[in-house]
Write a protein that holds these residues in place. Structure first.
Motif, PDB file in Angstrom:
ATOM      1  N   GLY A 124       0.814  -1.204   0.000  1.00 14.25           N
ATOM      2  CA  GLY A 124       0.000   0.000   0.000  1.00 14.25           C
ATOM      3  C   GLY A 124       0.850   1.257   0.000  1.00 14.25           C
ATOM      4  N   LEU A 125       1.954   1.234   0.739  1.00 15.31           N
ATOM      5  CA  LEU A 125       2.851   2.389   0.776  1.00 15.31           C
ATOM      6  C   LEU A 125       3.464   2.628  -0.600  1.00 15.31           C
ATOM      7  CD1 LEU A 125       4.306   4.585   2.404  1.00 15.31           C
ATOM      8  CD2 LEU A 125       6.041   2.879   2.995  1.00 15.31           C
ATOM      9  N   ILE A 126       3.901   1.570  -1.255  1.00 20.71           N
ATOM     10  CA  ILE A 126       4.506   1.716  -2.577  1.00 20.71           C
ATOM     11  C   ILE A 126       3.483   2.234  -3.589  1.00 20.71           C
ATOM     12  CG2 ILE A 126       5.601   0.477  -4.485  1.00 20.71           C
ATOM     13  CD1 ILE A 126       6.861  -1.385  -2.405  1.00 20.71           C
ATOM     14  N   TRP A 127       2.262   1.713  -3.519  1.00 21.65           N
ATOM     15  CA  TRP A 127       1.233   2.175  -4.441  1.00 21.65           C
ATOM     16  C   TRP A 127       0.952   3.662  -4.262  1.00 21.65           C
ATOM     17  CZ3 TRP A 127      -1.390   0.603  -8.654  1.00 21.65           C
ATOM     18  CH2 TRP A 127      -1.215  -0.732  -9.051  1.00 21.65           C
ATOM     19  N   ALA A 128       1.080   4.164  -3.053  1.00 18.86           N
ATOM     20  CA  ALA A 128       0.833   5.591  -2.821  1.00 18.86           C
ATOM     21  C   ALA A 128       1.866   6.472  -3.513  1.00 18.86           C
ATOM     22  CB  ALA A 128       0.832   5.879  -1.323  1.00 18.86           C
ATOM     23  N   ASP A 176      15.876   4.569   4.537  1.00 20.26           N
ATOM     24  CA  ASP A 176      17.170   4.652   3.854  1.00 20.26           C
ATOM     25  C   ASP A 176      17.099   5.447   2.562  1.00 20.26           C
ATOM     26  OD1 ASP A 176      18.112   3.037   5.873  1.00 20.26           O
ATOM     27  OD2 ASP A 176      18.144   1.207   4.669  1.00 20.26           O
ATOM     28  N   GLY A 177      15.881   5.725   2.080  1.00 18.37           N
ATOM     29  CA  GLY A 177      15.736   6.458   0.828  1.00 18.37           C
ATOM     30  C   GLY A 177      15.935   5.612  -0.412  1.00 18.37           C
ATOM     31  N   LYS A 178      15.856   4.303  -0.265  1.00 16.69           N
ATOM     32  CA  LYS A 178      16.066   3.400  -1.404  1.00 16.69           C
ATOM     33  C   LYS A 178      14.796   3.288  -2.241  1.00 16.69           C
ATOM     34  CE  LYS A 178      19.438   0.488   1.023  1.00 16.69           C
ATOM     35  NZ  LYS A 178      19.697  -0.877   1.547  1.00 16.69           N
ATOM     36  N   ASP A 179      14.972   2.922  -3.509  1.00 14.29           N
ATOM     37  CA  ASP A 179      13.818   2.633  -4.358  1.00 14.29           C
ATOM     38  C   ASP A 179      13.035   1.472  -3.753  1.00 14.29           C
ATOM     39  OD1 ASP A 179      14.821   4.556  -6.016  1.00 14.29           O
ATOM     40  OD2 ASP A 179      15.504   3.176  -7.585  1.00 14.29           O
ATOM     41  N   LEU A 180      11.707   1.555  -3.859  1.00 14.44           N
ATOM     42  CA  LEU A 180      10.838   0.537  -3.276  1.00 14.44           C
ATOM     43  C   LEU A 180      10.183  -0.262  -4.400  1.00 14.44           C
ATOM     44  CD1 LEU A 180       9.105   2.768  -0.567  1.00 14.44           C
ATOM     45  CD2 LEU A 180      11.218   1.437  -0.361  1.00 14.44           C
ATOM     46  N   ASN A 181      10.093  -1.585  -4.194  1.00 19.15           N
ATOM     47  CA  ASN A 181       9.582  -2.462  -5.237  1.00 19.15           C
ATOM     48  C   ASN A 181       8.625  -3.490  -4.674  1.00 19.15           C
ATOM     49  OD1 ASN A 181      11.556  -1.877  -7.691  1.00 19.15           O
ATOM     50  ND2 ASN A 181      12.819  -2.021  -5.839  1.00 19.15           N
ATOM     51  N   ILE A 182       7.620  -3.832  -5.487  1.00 19.55           N
ATOM     52  CA  ILE A 182       6.812  -5.028  -5.244  1.00 19.55           C
ATOM     53  C   ILE A 182       7.149  -6.006  -6.366  1.00 19.55           C
ATOM     54  CG2 ILE A 182       4.499  -6.009  -5.040  1.00 19.55           C
ATOM     55  CD1 ILE A 182       3.493  -3.233  -4.296  1.00 19.55           C
TER      56      ILE A 182
END
Length: 429
Positions: A124-128, A176-182
Motif C-alpha cells: 500500500g505504501l509503494i502504491w501511494a 534509507d531512501g532506497k527505491d521501493l519495489n513489489i
C-alpha cells in the motif's frame, strides 16, 4: 532569529531508567525552537512533542534534495519519530495539531497531497508513491514526499507481526531512501527515490506489548526516534496564542524551507568536525538488549537532525551549534528509549547481578554474587555475566583489602559516578 550556544555536552554513560530529564534548551535552537517557546505557555502539549513533530514535518516538506553522505550511504532529512506517553492523556494529538498548523502555513499543497495516514502494508505504501508510466513507456518521477501520521501506532505494530507482511522491510528501505519495489510477476510496482517520514503516537504499555523482539532487533526499531511525552500543564480555559506571533515564526520557517529545497550536499564545518570526532565513540557504543537494538543508528540520527538545524539556518554547512543541538535532541531520545525499553542485557544471569549490585552503594563481592544464585550457577556462567556487564560499562570491579584479605568488589557505575560528583567525560564548548 536569536540563537543559543551550548557549553557542555553530557556523556552517554548515563544508566538511569527513570522518566528522562527535560530536553536541554540547546535542542530548542533556531526558528522551530523559537516557535515552540512561543506556543508552550498556551498549550498542555509537551514542548518536546511539539519540537519533534515539527522537525519531522520540515524534514519531509523540504524534500529529498538536501542530504549528507556517510561513506557510500546517502542520507536524506526524512525522520521517523514516535511520541510515547504513559497514557492517552499525554496530549500527543494536541501537539500534532500545532505541527499540522505549521505544515499548512508552509505548504498547503503538501498537506493536501503528501500527508497520509493508515499504513497497513508495504504494498500500500509503494502504491501511494508508485511511478506512473509516461506515454512513451519511460518512467515519470513525480513528487515522492509522503509523511504518514499514525495516531494509533500500535495498529502498525500489530500488522508487523502478521506472517508474510512486508511493511517492516519496506519501511526500513524507505528510511534509507532506497527505491521501493513489489516483485510480483503479474503486477510489479516501483516507487523511485521516495522521501518518506513517519510520526507515530503510542503508549508505553502498547509499545512494550506489540513491538516484538525481531522488529526491535532487525533494524526497524532503530530507524525511529522514540520520544517520551507527557502533558506539560493543566489549562482549564485553554490557551491564547497570538496568531500574529505564530505567523511571524511560520513565515520565517517557510522561507527557510523554500531556500532549503535548493540545498544539495550538506557537510560538517571545521568546528563541527572537531566536535564530531570527540563524540563519535560515544555515539558508536553498542548497548545491550532491546534498548541497544532500538538506539543502534545514533550516528545517522544525529547527523540527520543536525542537517535540519543547518537547513533552518539557511546553511549547507553544519556548525558546532547545529551539531550540539542535534546531540542534545538525540540524548533525550536515547534516554526515552532507556526508560521505555529498560536496560535488559538479554542475559538472565547478568540482569540479576546488575539489579543486585544496584541495591548496594558499597558494591557486592564474588561470594555475595554466588550466594545470590544459591551457589547453583557455575563459575564460568558468572564470569561470563560479569564480563558482559563490565564490557558495557554497567559494573566495574575493584580490589579491596578487608582484614588483610584482598577481595574483588563489583560496583554499579551509577553509584560510583554519583560519589565522584559527576562525569569526567563532559565536553566543554
Amino acid at each position: 532569529m536569536r540563537s543559543s550556544t551550548s557549553k557542555v555536552i553530557p556523556s552517554f554513560n548515563d544508566t538511569k531508567s527513570d522518566w528522562p530529564n527535560a530536553m536541554s534548551k540547546e535542542a530548542f535552537y533556531g526558528p522551530l525552537g523559537e516557535l515552540v517557546n512561543a506556543i508552550e505557555p498556551h498549550t498542555e502539549a509537551d514542548p518536546i512533542a511539539l519540537l519533534s513533530q515539527m522537525m519531522v514535518v520540515v524534514g519531509n516538506v523540504v524534500g529529498r534534495n538536501p542530504h549528507f553522505k556517510a561513506e557510500a550511504d546517502r542520507h536524506g532529512l526524512n525522520l521517523f519519530a514516535t511520541m510515547v506517553g504513559q497514557s492517552s492523556k499525554g496530549r500527543k494529538g494536541t501537539s500534532w495539531g500545532y505541527a499540522l498548523k505549521l505544515a499548512k502555513a508552509i505548504d498547503r499543497d503538501w498537506v493536501q497531497n503528501s500527508l497520509k495516514s493508515g499504513l497497513c502494508s508495504g504494498e500500500g505504501l509503494i502504491w501511494a508513491l508508485k511511478d506512473p508510466e509516461s506515454e512513451d513507456g519511460g518512467e515519470q518521477i513525480l513528487d515522492k514526499r509522503l509523511l504518514s501520521e499514525e495516531s494509533e501506532f500500535a495498529s502498525i505494530l500489530k500488522v508487523l507481526s502478521r506472517e508474510g507482511n512486508t511493511l517492516s522491510a519496506i519501511l526500513r528501505n524507505a528510511w534509507d531512501g532506497k527505491d521501493l519495489n513489489i516483485m510480483t510477476k503479474n503486477n510489479p510496482v516501483k516507487a523511485t527515490e521516495p522521501h518518506i517520514s513517519i510520526i507515530g503516537h503510542v503508549t508505553k504499555r502498547e509499545l512494550n506489548k506489540y513491538l516484538k523482539d525481531n522488529e526491535a532487533g532487525n533494524g526497524f526499531g532503530n530507524r525511529f526516534l522514540w520520544v517520551c511525552v507527557k502533558r506539560s500543564k493543566l489549562l482549564p480555559e485553554g490557551g491564547n496564542l497570538d496568531q500574529a506571533q505564530f505567523d511571524f515564526y511560520s513565515d520565517f520557517i517557510k522561507r527557510k524551507v523554500l531556500e532549503g529545497k535548493d540545498i544539495g550536499l550538506i557537510k560538517r564545518g571545521k568546528d563541527a568536525t572537531d566536535l564530531w570526532r570527540s563524540i563519535y565513540s560515544n555515539l558508536s557504543i553498542g548497548h545491550l538488549g532491546t534498548f541497544g537494538a532500538v538506539t543502534g543508528r545514533a550516528e545517522a540520527q544525529v547527523m540527520r537532525i543536525a542537517c535540519l538545524y543547518a537547513v533552518l539556518d539557511g546553511k549547507n554547512i553544519i556548525s558546532r551549534t547545529h551539531l550540539e543541538a542535534a546531540f542534545e535532541f538525540w540524548k533525550y531520545c536515547e534516554n526515552s528509549a532507556r526508560f521505555i525499553f529498560g536496560e535488559s542485557t538479554g542475559d538472565e544471569v547478568a540482569d540479576k547481578i546488575l539489579s543486585f549490585a544496584r541495591e548496594s552503594e558499597e558494591g557486592v563481592s564474588r561470594t555475595e554474587i554466588r550466594d545470590l544464585f544459591n551457589r547453583n550457577k557455575s563459575k564460568i556462567i558468572i564470569e561470563g555475566a560479569l564480563s558482559l556487564l563490565e564490557e558495557h560499562k554497567l559494573l566495574e570491579k575493584n580490589k579491596v583489602n578487608q582484614n588483610g584479605t584482598t577481595k574483588e568488589i563489583w560496583y554499579d557505575i551509577r553509584h560510583k559516578e554519583n560519589k565522584s560528583g559527576g562525569n569526567s567525560n563532559e565536553l566543554a564548548g
